[in-house]
Motif scaffolding. Structure first.
Motif, PDB file in Angstrom:
ATOM      1  N   LEU A  17       0.717  -1.165  -0.019  1.00  0.00           N
ATOM      2  CA  LEU A  17      -0.059  -0.039  -0.035  1.00  0.00           C
ATOM      3  C   LEU A  17       0.858   0.954  -0.063  1.00  0.00           C
ATOM      4  N   TYR A  18       0.769   2.007  -1.293  1.00  0.00           N
ATOM      5  CA  TYR A  18       1.361   3.426  -0.937  1.00  0.00           C
ATOM      6  C   TYR A  18       0.686   4.351  -0.200  1.00  0.00           C
ATOM      7  N   ASP A  19       1.065   4.720   0.867  1.00  0.00           N
ATOM      8  CA  ASP A  19       0.281   5.179   2.048  1.00  0.00           C
ATOM      9  C   ASP A  19       0.873   6.460   2.370  1.00  0.00           C
ATOM     10  N   TYR A  20      -0.077   7.486   2.868  1.00  0.00           N
ATOM     11  CA  TYR A  20       0.179   8.731   3.603  1.00  0.00           C
ATOM     12  C   TYR A  20      -0.587   8.654   4.878  1.00  0.00           C
ATOM     13  N   ILE A  21       0.205   8.933   6.052  1.00  0.00           N
ATOM     14  CA  ILE A  21      -0.197   8.817   7.338  1.00  0.00           C
ATOM     15  C   ILE A  21      -1.578   9.789   7.714  1.00  0.00           C
TER      16      ILE A  21
ATOM     17  N   LEU B  46      -0.329  -5.646   5.597  1.00  0.00           N
ATOM     18  CA  LEU B  46      -0.119  -4.817   4.288  1.00  0.00           C
ATOM     19  C   LEU B  46       1.378  -4.192   4.537  1.00  0.00           C
ATOM     20  N   GLU B  47       2.007  -4.384   3.501  1.00  0.00           N
ATOM     21  CA  GLU B  47       3.651  -3.703   3.351  1.00  0.00           C
ATOM     22  C   GLU B  47       3.063  -2.125   3.117  1.00  0.00           C
ATOM     23  N   LEU B  48       3.496  -1.376   4.029  1.00  0.00           N
ATOM     24  CA  LEU B  48       3.366  -0.061   3.752  1.00  0.00           C
ATOM     25  C   LEU B  48       4.648   0.735   3.162  1.00  0.00           C
ATOM     26  N   ARG B  49       4.301   1.567   1.873  1.00  0.00           N
ATOM     27  CA  ARG B  49       5.259   2.472   1.505  1.00  0.00           C
ATOM     28  C   ARG B  49       4.929   3.938   1.862  1.00  0.00           C
ATOM     29  N   ALA B  50       5.612   4.466   2.532  1.00  0.00           N
ATOM     30  CA  ALA B  50       5.208   5.801   2.833  1.00  0.00           C
ATOM     31  C   ALA B  50       5.357   6.829   1.719  1.00  0.00           C
ATOM     32  N   VAL B  51       4.582   7.509   1.338  1.00  0.00           N
ATOM     33  CA  VAL B  51       4.696   8.531   0.429  1.00  0.00           C
ATOM     34  C   VAL B  51       4.676   9.952   0.837  1.00  0.00           C
ATOM     35  N   ASP B  52       5.684  10.501   0.543  1.00  0.00           N
ATOM     36  CA  ASP B  52       5.929  12.173   0.834  1.00  0.00           C
ATOM     37  C   ASP B  52       4.628  12.890   0.228  1.00  0.00           C
ATOM     38  N   PHE B  53       3.611  12.946   0.533  1.00  0.00           N
ATOM     39  CA  PHE B  53       2.577  13.715  -0.178  1.00  0.00           C
ATOM     40  C   PHE B  53       2.586  15.186   0.449  1.00  0.00           C
ATOM     41  N   HIS B  54       3.001  15.583   1.591  1.00  0.00           N
ATOM     42  CA  HIS B  54       3.151  16.836   2.074  1.00  0.00           C
ATOM     43  C   HIS B  54       4.278  16.863   3.123  1.00  0.00           C
ATOM     44  N   PRO B  55       5.096  17.653   2.893  1.00  0.00           N
ATOM     45  CA  PRO B  55       5.173  18.680   1.756  1.00  0.00           C
ATOM     46  C   PRO B  55       5.858  18.394   0.240  1.00  0.00           C
TER      47      PRO B  55
ATOM     48  N   ALA C 265      -3.522   9.362 -11.948  1.00  0.00           N
ATOM     49  CA  ALA C 265      -4.596  10.473 -11.669  1.00  0.00           C
ATOM     50  C   ALA C 265      -3.822  11.281 -10.660  1.00  0.00           C
ATOM     51  N   GLY C 266      -2.627  10.854 -10.051  1.00  0.00           N
ATOM     52  CA  GLY C 266      -1.682  11.464  -9.108  1.00  0.00           C
ATOM     53  C   GLY C 266      -2.326  11.562  -7.902  1.00  0.00           C
ATOM     54  N   CYS C 267      -2.920  10.495  -7.480  1.00  0.00           N
ATOM     55  CA  CYS C 267      -3.362  10.477  -5.974  1.00  0.00           C
ATOM     56  C   CYS C 267      -3.096   9.158  -5.402  1.00  0.00           C
ATOM     57  N   LEU C 268      -3.495   9.228  -3.952  1.00  0.00           N
ATOM     58  CA  LEU C 268      -3.402   7.953  -3.217  1.00  0.00           C
ATOM     59  C   LEU C 268      -4.902   7.723  -2.802  1.00  0.00           C
ATOM     60  N   PRO C 269      -4.908   6.237  -2.295  1.00  0.00           N
ATOM     61  CA  PRO C 269      -3.955   5.149  -2.224  1.00  0.00           C
ATOM     62  C   PRO C 269      -3.794   4.472  -3.502  1.00  0.00           C
ATOM     63  N   ILE C 270      -2.796   3.771  -3.555  1.00  0.00           N
ATOM     64  CA  ILE C 270      -2.443   2.697  -4.561  1.00  0.00           C
ATOM     65  C   ILE C 270      -2.113   1.484  -3.983  1.00  0.00           C
ATOM     66  N   LEU C 271      -2.689   0.236  -4.336  1.00  0.00           N
ATOM     67  CA  LEU C 271      -2.348  -0.987  -3.709  1.00  0.00           C
ATOM     68  C   LEU C 271      -1.663  -1.878  -4.849  1.00  0.00           C
ATOM     69  N   VAL C 272      -0.813  -2.430  -4.546  1.00  0.00           N
ATOM     70  CA  VAL C 272      -0.143  -3.396  -5.723  1.00  0.00           C
ATOM     71  C   VAL C 272      -0.125  -4.802  -5.114  1.00  0.00           C
ATOM     72  N   ASP C 273      -0.727  -5.572  -5.845  1.00  0.00           N
ATOM     73  CA  ASP C 273      -0.488  -7.124  -5.463  1.00  0.00           C
ATOM     74  C   ASP C 273      -0.419  -7.662  -6.515  1.00  0.00           C
ATOM     75  N   GLY C 274       0.899  -8.276  -6.580  1.00  0.00           N
ATOM     76  CA  GLY C 274       1.488  -8.848  -8.114  1.00  0.00           C
ATOM     77  C   GLY C 274       1.539  -7.927  -9.172  1.00  0.00           C
ATOM     78  N   ASP C 275       0.608  -8.194 -10.160  1.00  0.00           N
ATOM     79  CA  ASP C 275       0.220  -7.571 -11.198  1.00  0.00           C
ATOM     80  C   ASP C 275      -0.765  -6.679 -11.263  1.00  0.00           C
ATOM     81  N   LEU C 276      -1.449  -6.804 -10.309  1.00  0.00           N
ATOM     82  CA  LEU C 276      -2.780  -5.940 -10.025  1.00  0.00           C
ATOM     83  C   LEU C 276      -2.518  -4.834  -9.248  1.00  0.00           C
ATOM     84  N   VAL C 277      -2.943  -3.412  -9.942  1.00  0.00           N
ATOM     85  CA  VAL C 277      -2.739  -2.154  -9.178  1.00  0.00           C
ATOM     86  C   VAL C 277      -4.082  -1.458  -9.301  1.00  0.00           C
ATOM     87  N   LEU C 278      -4.539  -1.388  -7.929  1.00  0.00           N
ATOM     88  CA  LEU C 278      -5.797  -0.702  -7.892  1.00  0.00           C
ATOM     89  C   LEU C 278      -5.504   0.817  -7.092  1.00  0.00           C
TER      90      LEU C 278
END
Lengths: 213, 280, 218
Positions: free
Chosen positions: C3-7, C26-35, C50-63
């Protein structure tokens, strides 16, 4: 004059909206208050401000027979006295630290509060129980004129969703009123939903009246 | 009329890494200011067509509406080459700038607001610590502040007794020195720089200078944002909005000695912006 | 699952929350959304244009839509969190998932303006937010009359999780939750669920933990 306005029961919430072991925010004409029910089911009210750092106690939590502030966990009992300061667990808090208990009572499924103890009981509405509360962004006059109801003392009697409904009013400001609707006891669930829906429609009309004025 | 002590103080108004050459409007002490970045590396701030003094420091641009009688404070510890400097970014809070600083100086709220991170309900006790207003530098200092913390920092593996020192070098800024888990004997530096927009609205710019070789920069930012945003909902709910300087308005305990000294120090220098002088 | 994540993102929190309730790692990947605005950078735009969060990647699947990710997590690990079979429940769940976008736009929008300096028409966002809260309050009150606590059926579902975070964080955008007793009870029920986790601005219910002073105060 002050006594006339303060020693008067004001409808502040619906009883079943305050579960055992929870606290909610409410308002009296004198200001915001915290209303809470202890684990054993006793109802209390006090000023919505912790004497320590001014944090709203209605955002706190109830454990057993005490209300705790969310900020530093100061705990207050039924008499408003501070019983525990967690930062100094071995110290007995001075008796002077108090969050200001307020009179509170329940009738017809309504929670009534007052700034100082009234002499009489709150108004009785025989055979009626509280349905729900909602806040209307309009004046009491706009509400009365929108529903074409009849003033009964400080309440409005009106037919809503086909039922004889009583609206209790607690004005928060010139254009903001807490309305608590009372309906005849023993209605079916579909009847209750109809009154609730009519109440939403009444709010829309009252707010439209207010905007037009 | 805003007292000179208020107008002459230094305030943070933006991140050096995020200045706009075309100018960005902001507020300082209720007055509209425009902050300009520059490709030449010379940022400037204007207020009503007048240029204001500027100092770029600690990753932020600093300015003053008046004529500062002191240089902007320094943080010598932060110059260590091994430190990671972290711009945490701005967060707006609807509270007095002084309430924001006072909350930063408080440890007793950790078990309830930063539960299982900076404090635990099972260890709420605040033991005695030292506080003084240091006249030589005109700063408030609290030292020997000790507290049990389940996860003191991103770099902390588990619960530890953490030691803190607090320093208030100017009324709307505070610096915290705390035990550095990976480097015993050194201090992590965590600062809270507050820009007073009005008396009950502020922009808060947290900033850190840490020894942390393990954590990614973004993880460090997230950790500090997590902590500060846990405070925000508290700060926006305190009544009254302004910090009461009348001792009768609120009830301090021994755990609050830093705040007692802070309020006394504000009163002494007539720093009243965001403060309430009499109960009411 | 990554999960590409912002706290501070309520939409990311929905997924962390459901994963915790379902006990799914979930494996969290912290994204520097702000600043840092990292979500607008090349690497993340490649995952979500679309340039927004969240993004979930499971193998080849991107949601990239939180409602879809909630459905994916529930279908895999908590089918009772997902309406299935009953046409009315399926429709209502879908309706609340759509409604959650209104909450995100209005309440979430007001929050970003008030908290993180985003541009937006604050008054319009707050007014839309209040309208949405009133709808939710009325619906939850109707559920209470029928003896229900949650939005769809007898159990909490992804519909509740989709709506909860932006509602709970409404005060961040200067929208008071004080006038909504049924919302307050619904939020309390969700916050009481085993496995509930908090996010900044949503405090835990301390009273659910053992009382450290039970002996002193009894």
């Amino acid at each position: 004059m002050a006594i006339e306005t303060e020693a008067r029961w004001v409808p502040i919430a619906v009883s079943c909206d305050i579960l055992d072991g929870t606290v909610i925010p409410a308002r009296l004409p004198t200001g915001p208050i915290a209303v809470w029910r202890s684990a054993s089911g006793s109802l209390y009210a006090n000023g919505d401000r912790c004497p320590h750092r001014g944090m709203r106690l209605s955002q706190g939590f109830v454990r057993g027979e005490t209300l705790s502030c969310i900020y530093h966990g100061w705990r207050f009992g039924a008499d408003g006295a501070c019983q525990k300061i967690p930062a100094h667990p071995k110290v007995s808090p001075p008796k002077t630290i108090n969050c200001g208990p307020l009179p509170v009572t329940e009738a017809n499924g309504v929670v009534w509060g007052a700034a100082t103890s009234p002499v009489d009981a709150p108004d009785q509405f025989v055979g009626h129980d509280a349905l729900r509360s909602l806040v209307v962004a309009a004046s009491t006059d706009a509400i009365a004129s929108a529903c074409e109801g009849e003033w009964v003392g400080e309440a409005i009697a009106v037919t809503l969703g086909g039922q004889n409904t009583i609206l209790l009013l607690n004005p928060y400001g010139p254009a903001e009123v807490l309305v608590i609707a009372l309906v005849p006891r023993g209605l079916t669930a579909p009847d209750l939903v109809r009154v609730s829906t009519a109440l939403e429609a009444l709010r829309r009309s009252a707010e439209a009246v207010g905007e037009a004025a | 009329m805003t007292p000179d002590s208020v107008r002459n103080a230094w305030y943070p108004v933006g991140l050096l890494s995020d200045l706009n050459p075309d100018g960005k409007e902001s507020l300082l002490l209720g007055e509209t200011i425009t902050i300009f970045g520059s490709d030449m590396g010379e940022p400037r701030v204007e207020c009503g067509g007048r240029g204001l003094p500027v100092v770029p420091r600690f990753g932020h641009l600093w300015t003053s509406l008046g004529a500062p009688d002191k240089d902007l404070f320094t943080i010598p510890e932060a110059d260590h080459p091994d430190r990671t400097l972290v711009d945490v970014g701005v967060v707006r809070v609807k509270c007095s700038p002084l309430r924001a600083v006072e909350n930063f100086l408080d440890i007793a709220h950790f078990p309830f607001v930063h539960t299982d991170i900076l404090g635990a309900e099972s260890h709420p006790e605040v033991s005695d610590y030292q506080v003084k207003i240091r006249d030589d530098v005109d700063e408030v200092w609290a030292t020997k502040v000790e507290f049990y913390q389940p996860q003191a920092a991103k770099s902390a593996g588990g619960g530890i007794m953490t030691e803190y020192m607090y320093r208030v070098p100017t009324p709307t800024c505070s610096i915290l020195y705390k035990t550095c888990p990976p480097r015993p004997g050194e201090w992590d530096v965590i600062a809270l720089f507050v820009q007073p927009l009005t008396e009950d609205l502020c922009d808060v710019w947290p900033w850190m200078a840490l020894f942390d070789d393990e954590s990614a920069m973004t993880d460090l930012i997230h950790f500090q944002q997590l902590i500060f945003l846990q405070d925000r909902s508290i700060l926006e709910s305190q009544i009254p909005k302004r910090l009461p300087l009348d001792p009768a308005m609120e009830t301090p305990t021994r755990a609050d000695l830093t705040s007692v000294a802070y309020r006394r120090w504000l009163k002494r220098q007539n720093y009243t912006y965001g403060a309430q002088l009499v109960a009411g | 699952m990554i999960l590409y994540d912002y706290i501070l993102s309520p939409s990311c929190y929905k997924l962390r929350l459901l994963a915790s309730l379902l006990d799914v790692p979930l494996e969290l990947r912290a994204v520097d959304f702000h600043p840092g605005r990292e979500h607008k950078g090349a690497a993340l735009l490649a995952l979500n244009p679309a340039g927004c969060l969240p993004i979930l990647v499971d193998g080849d699947l991107v949601l990239t839509e939180s409602a879809a990710i909630l459905a994916y997590l529930a279908a895999q690990s908590g089918p009772n969190w997902l309406a299935d079979g009953d046409p009315q429940a399926i429709a209502l769940q879908q309706q609340w998932l759509s409604f959650s976008h209104r909450l995100a736009e209005a309440l979430g929008g007001a929050r970003l303006v008030e908290m993180l300096h985003f541009d937006g028409d604050l008054e319009a966002l707050q007014s839309d937010g209040i309208a949405a809260l009133r709808e939710l309050e009325a619906a939850l009150f109707t559920r209470r009359i029928a003896g229900g606590t949650f939005l769809v059926g007898d159990m909490p579902s992804i519909a509740d999780i989709a709506c909860f975070p932006y509602v709970a964080l409404a005060p961040d955008g200067s929208i008071s939750l004080d006038p909504y007793p049924s919302i307050r009870l619904w939020m309390r029920a969700l916050r009481s669920l085993p496995g509930f986790i908090e996010m900044p601005g949503i405090h835990r219910l301390h009273e659910l933990a053992p009382d450290p002073f039970a002996k002193d105060l009894s």
